[in-house]
Structure formats: C-alpha cells, structure tokens
Design a protein around this motif. Structure first.
Motif, PDB file in Angstrom:
ATOM      1  N   VAL A   1     -14.392   5.611  -2.694  1.00  0.00           N
ATOM      2  CA  VAL A   1     -14.565   4.355  -1.946  1.00  0.00           C
ATOM      3  C   VAL A   1     -14.568   3.184  -2.925  1.00  0.00           C
ATOM      4  CG1 VAL A   1     -16.138   2.999  -0.515  1.00  0.00           C
ATOM      5  CG2 VAL A   1     -15.727   5.394   0.048  1.00  0.00           C
ATOM      6  N   THR A   2     -15.313   3.300  -4.008  1.00  0.00           N
ATOM      7  CA  THR A   2     -15.365   2.232  -5.006  1.00  0.00           C
ATOM      8  C   THR A   2     -13.991   1.976  -5.608  1.00  0.00           C
ATOM      9  OG1 THR A   2     -17.672   2.754  -5.530  1.00  0.00           O
ATOM     10  CG2 THR A   2     -16.433   1.522  -7.184  1.00  0.00           C
ATOM     11  N   GLU A   3     -13.294   3.046  -5.979  1.00  0.00           N
ATOM     12  CA  GLU A   3     -11.975   2.920  -6.608  1.00  0.00           C
ATOM     13  C   GLU A   3     -10.951   2.312  -5.660  1.00  0.00           C
ATOM     14  OE1 GLU A   3      -8.915   3.330  -9.467  1.00  0.00           O
ATOM     15  OE2 GLU A   3     -11.060   3.654  -9.776  1.00  0.00           O
ATOM     16  N   ILE A   4     -10.892   2.824  -4.445  1.00  0.00           N
ATOM     17  CA  ILE A   4      -9.844   2.389  -3.511  1.00  0.00           C
ATOM     18  C   ILE A   4     -10.115   0.979  -2.982  1.00  0.00           C
ATOM     19  CG2 ILE A   4      -8.720   2.929  -1.313  1.00  0.00           C
ATOM     20  CD1 ILE A   4      -9.131   5.949  -2.084  1.00  0.00           C
ATOM     21  N   THR A   5     -11.368   0.654  -2.695  1.00  0.00           N
ATOM     22  CA  THR A   5     -11.664  -0.721  -2.271  1.00  0.00           C
ATOM     23  C   THR A   5     -11.442  -1.686  -3.435  1.00  0.00           C
ATOM     24  OG1 THR A   5     -14.047  -0.491  -2.705  1.00  0.00           O
ATOM     25  CG2 THR A   5     -13.292  -0.056  -0.447  1.00  0.00           C
ATOM     26  N   GLY A   6     -11.683  -1.224  -4.660  1.00  0.00           N
ATOM     27  CA  GLY A   6     -11.426  -2.045  -5.838  1.00  0.00           C
ATOM     28  C   GLY A   6      -9.951  -2.367  -6.011  1.00  0.00           C
ATOM     29  N   ARG A   7      -9.097  -1.594  -5.404  1.00  0.00           N
ATOM     30  CA  ARG A   7      -7.654  -1.841  -5.442  1.00  0.00           C
ATOM     31  C   ARG A   7      -7.205  -2.738  -4.290  1.00  0.00           C
ATOM     32  NH1 ARG A   7      -4.844   3.913  -7.167  1.00  0.00           N
ATOM     33  NH2 ARG A   7      -6.357   4.464  -8.801  1.00  0.00           N
ATOM     34  N   GLY A   8      -8.172  -3.197  -3.491  1.00  0.00           N
ATOM     35  CA  GLY A   8      -7.852  -4.143  -2.427  1.00  0.00           C
ATOM     36  C   GLY A   8      -7.646  -3.542  -1.047  1.00  0.00           C
ATOM     37  N   PHE A   9      -7.863  -2.250  -0.887  1.00  0.00           N
ATOM     38  CA  PHE A   9      -7.712  -1.613   0.421  1.00  0.00           C
ATOM     39  C   PHE A   9      -9.053  -1.591   1.147  1.00  0.00           C
ATOM     40  CE2 PHE A   9      -4.387   0.411  -2.199  1.00  0.00           C
ATOM     41  CZ  PHE A   9      -3.275   0.097  -1.431  1.00  0.00           C
ATOM     42  N   THR A  10      -8.984  -1.589   2.483  1.00  0.00           N
ATOM     43  CA  THR A  10     -10.200  -1.433   3.279  1.00  0.00           C
ATOM     44  C   THR A  10     -10.397   0.043   3.580  1.00  0.00           C
ATOM     45  OG1 THR A  10      -8.961  -1.840   5.329  1.00  0.00           O
ATOM     46  CG2 THR A  10     -10.100  -3.729   4.328  1.00  0.00           C
TER      47      THR A  10
ATOM     48  N   ILE B   1      -7.203  10.996  -8.745  1.00  0.00           N
ATOM     49  CA  ILE B   1      -7.416  11.510  -7.384  1.00  0.00           C
ATOM     50  C   ILE B   1      -7.089  10.427  -6.366  1.00  0.00           C
ATOM     51  CG2 ILE B   1      -9.124  12.420  -5.758  1.00  0.00           C
ATOM     52  CD1 ILE B   1     -10.571  13.611  -8.285  1.00  0.00           C
ATOM     53  N   ALA B   2      -7.526   9.194  -6.644  1.00  0.00           N
ATOM     54  CA  ALA B   2      -7.209   8.078  -5.746  1.00  0.00           C
ATOM     55  C   ALA B   2      -5.707   7.847  -5.691  1.00  0.00           C
ATOM     56  CB  ALA B   2      -7.933   6.816  -6.197  1.00  0.00           C
ATOM     57  N   ASP B   3      -5.033   7.893  -6.842  1.00  0.00           N
ATOM     58  CA  ASP B   3      -3.566   7.746  -6.869  1.00  0.00           C
ATOM     59  C   ASP B   3      -2.914   8.784  -5.960  1.00  0.00           C
ATOM     60  OD1 ASP B   3      -3.723   5.691  -8.763  1.00  0.00           O
ATOM     61  OD2 ASP B   3      -3.242   7.012 -10.459  1.00  0.00           O
ATOM     62  N   PHE B   4      -3.369  10.031  -6.069  1.00  0.00           N
ATOM     63  CA  PHE B   4      -2.811  11.120  -5.271  1.00  0.00           C
ATOM     64  C   PHE B   4      -3.014  10.863  -3.780  1.00  0.00           C
ATOM     65  CE2 PHE B   4      -3.330  15.209  -3.081  1.00  0.00           C
ATOM     66  CZ  PHE B   4      -2.108  15.792  -3.352  1.00  0.00           C
ATOM     67  N   ILE B   5      -4.235  10.527  -3.391  1.00  0.00           N
ATOM     68  CA  ILE B   5      -4.543  10.309  -1.967  1.00  0.00           C
ATOM     69  C   ILE B   5      -3.734   9.131  -1.434  1.00  0.00           C
ATOM     70  CG2 ILE B   5      -6.347   9.547  -0.361  1.00  0.00           C
ATOM     71  CD1 ILE B   5      -8.313  11.273  -2.048  1.00  0.00           C
ATOM     72  N   LEU B   6      -3.697   8.033  -2.174  1.00  0.00           N
ATOM     73  CA  LEU B   6      -2.958   6.858  -1.710  1.00  0.00           C
ATOM     74  C   LEU B   6      -1.461   7.161  -1.577  1.00  0.00           C
ATOM     75  CD1 LEU B   6      -4.844   4.072  -3.687  1.00  0.00           C
ATOM     76  CD2 LEU B   6      -4.999   4.596  -1.225  1.00  0.00           C
ATOM     77  N   ALA B   7      -0.905   7.964  -2.473  1.00  0.00           N
ATOM     78  CA  ALA B   7       0.491   8.379  -2.346  1.00  0.00           C
ATOM     79  C   ALA B   7       0.683   9.252  -1.124  1.00  0.00           C
ATOM     80  CB  ALA B   7       0.948   9.109  -3.614  1.00  0.00           C
ATOM     81  N   GLU B   8      -0.263  10.155  -0.899  1.00  0.00           N
ATOM     82  CA  GLU B   8      -0.189  11.063   0.260  1.00  0.00           C
ATOM     83  C   GLU B   8      -0.170  10.299   1.589  1.00  0.00           C
ATOM     84  OE1 GLU B   8      -1.304  14.991   0.719  1.00  0.00           O
ATOM     85  OE2 GLU B   8       0.404  14.695  -0.616  1.00  0.00           O
ATOM     86  N   VAL B   9      -0.934   9.205   1.663  1.00  0.00           N
ATOM     87  CA  VAL B   9      -1.022   8.449   2.912  1.00  0.00           C
ATOM     88  C   VAL B   9      -0.102   7.216   2.908  1.00  0.00           C
ATOM     89  CG1 VAL B   9      -3.354   9.262   3.437  1.00  0.00           C
ATOM     90  CG2 VAL B   9      -3.052   7.089   2.204  1.00  0.00           C
ATOM     91  N   ALA B  10       0.747   7.103   1.873  1.00  0.00           N
ATOM     92  CA  ALA B  10       1.724   6.034   1.754  1.00  0.00           C
ATOM     93  C   ALA B  10       1.086   4.644   1.707  1.00  0.00           C
ATOM     94  CB  ALA B  10       2.763   6.125   2.875  1.00  0.00           C
ATOM     95  N   LEU B  11       0.050   4.507   0.900  1.00  0.00           N
ATOM     96  CA  LEU B  11      -0.565   3.180   0.666  1.00  0.00           C
ATOM     97  C   LEU B  11      -0.308   2.757  -0.772  1.00  0.00           C
ATOM     98  CD1 LEU B  11      -4.038   3.320   2.473  1.00  0.00           C
ATOM     99  CD2 LEU B  11      -2.070   1.888   3.047  1.00  0.00           C
TER     100      LEU B  11
END
Length: 163
Positions: A22-31, A153-163
């Motif tokens: 949550v910290t990593e992905i929100t830090g990249r500007g995603f909700t 791990i965040a890179d992988f998940i974001l790629a998986e969900v196309a974000l």
C-alpha cells in the motif's frame, strides 16, 4: 476496479507485505483500497460505546462518522457471509484493491511464504497464485520474489493489472 490478492498461511508475512505494498503503490501515485478477510469473530466496535449499543439493540447497520473518517458496520446475523464480489461493490472506485485472504476466490494473487513456519506452499495447487514472495529460495513454475523486495513485487502486481 483492478483486484489483486495476497494469500498465505498464518505468520507468513501477509499483513506486513500488504502494508508495504500500500505504501509503495500509493507512493507511485495510484489510489489503493484494501479488503482483509478475518476467519474468526471480530469486532471493530467497543462494548459500552454508543455505536456498539445500537448494534446490540438490533440495528442492521450502524454508520459511525467523524470529521476524520467513517465506518459502516453491517450485521450479517443469520445470513451467509458476503462474497468478496459483493464486498467489492461497496468500495469507492480506486486504481487497485489489494485483498488479504480470500485464497479460494478466483482473483490473481501472490503468496507470502516464510520458511520458518514449516507450512507447505499453496501455489503448486492453485493457478490463481501468479507468484510467491518468500524469505527462502524456491524452485517453482512461476516467479519467486524476496519477501522484502517490495518494489519488485509492486512492479509485478502493477504489470499484472496493467497499471
């Protein structure tokens, strides 16, 4: 909404991984919103508080609100536990919903694994587990990440969900 899960046995590091993601992905500007499945009776309310008294008296829902947050407590009572799909419809739109638990549901997941627990991996028998985050080396037919490499791990998940 895009949905991605974090599963694993007890003490596998799921909650810590969720928190870091949550910290990593929100830090990249995603909700991001989260859903956490609890396998036991839990209560976010406290006996003696007004909202608890409302629920005990029989209220179907109690909405507790302040200037900082609100919480909606919905009593299931004798009905079936709501499905993950039903619960997701109650969330406001966000870029990504991270789900802790619900390992038997069909959404894509990453498994958190700690070798010291001695638990067997879930991944080999579950094609919805797309990768494993572990503190020990594993030989699997899908990606394995270091449990503490949150960025990868965040890179992988974001790629998986196309974000």
């Amino acid at each position: 909404m895009r949905v991605y899960g974090v599963v694993g046995w007890k003490n596998a590091g799921k909650t810590g991984l969720m928190e870091r993601l949550v910290t990593e992905i929100t830090g990249r500007g995603f909700t991001v919103s989260t859903v956490k499945h609890a396998h036991h009776a839990f209560d976010v309310d406290q006996p003696g508080k007004d909202s608890h008294r409302h629920r005990v008296a029989g209220a179907h829902e109690v909405l507790l609100a302040s200037a900082n947050r609100f919480a909606l407590m919905h009593e299931v009572r004798d009905a079936d536990e709501p499905s993950l799909a039903d619960l997701l419809t109650r969330l406001s739109p966000v870029d990504l919903v991270l789900v802790e638990g619900y390992k038997r549901d069909a959404h894509p997941k990453i498994e958190a694994h700690r070798g010291e627990t001695g638990n067997a991996l879930i991944a080999p028998g579950d094609p919805t587990i797309r990768a494993v985050a572990s503190d020990v080396a594993l030989d699997l037919d899908r990606p394995v990440f270091d449990l503490n490499d949150t960025g990868a791990i965040a890179d992988f998940i974001l790629a998986e969900v196309a974000l």
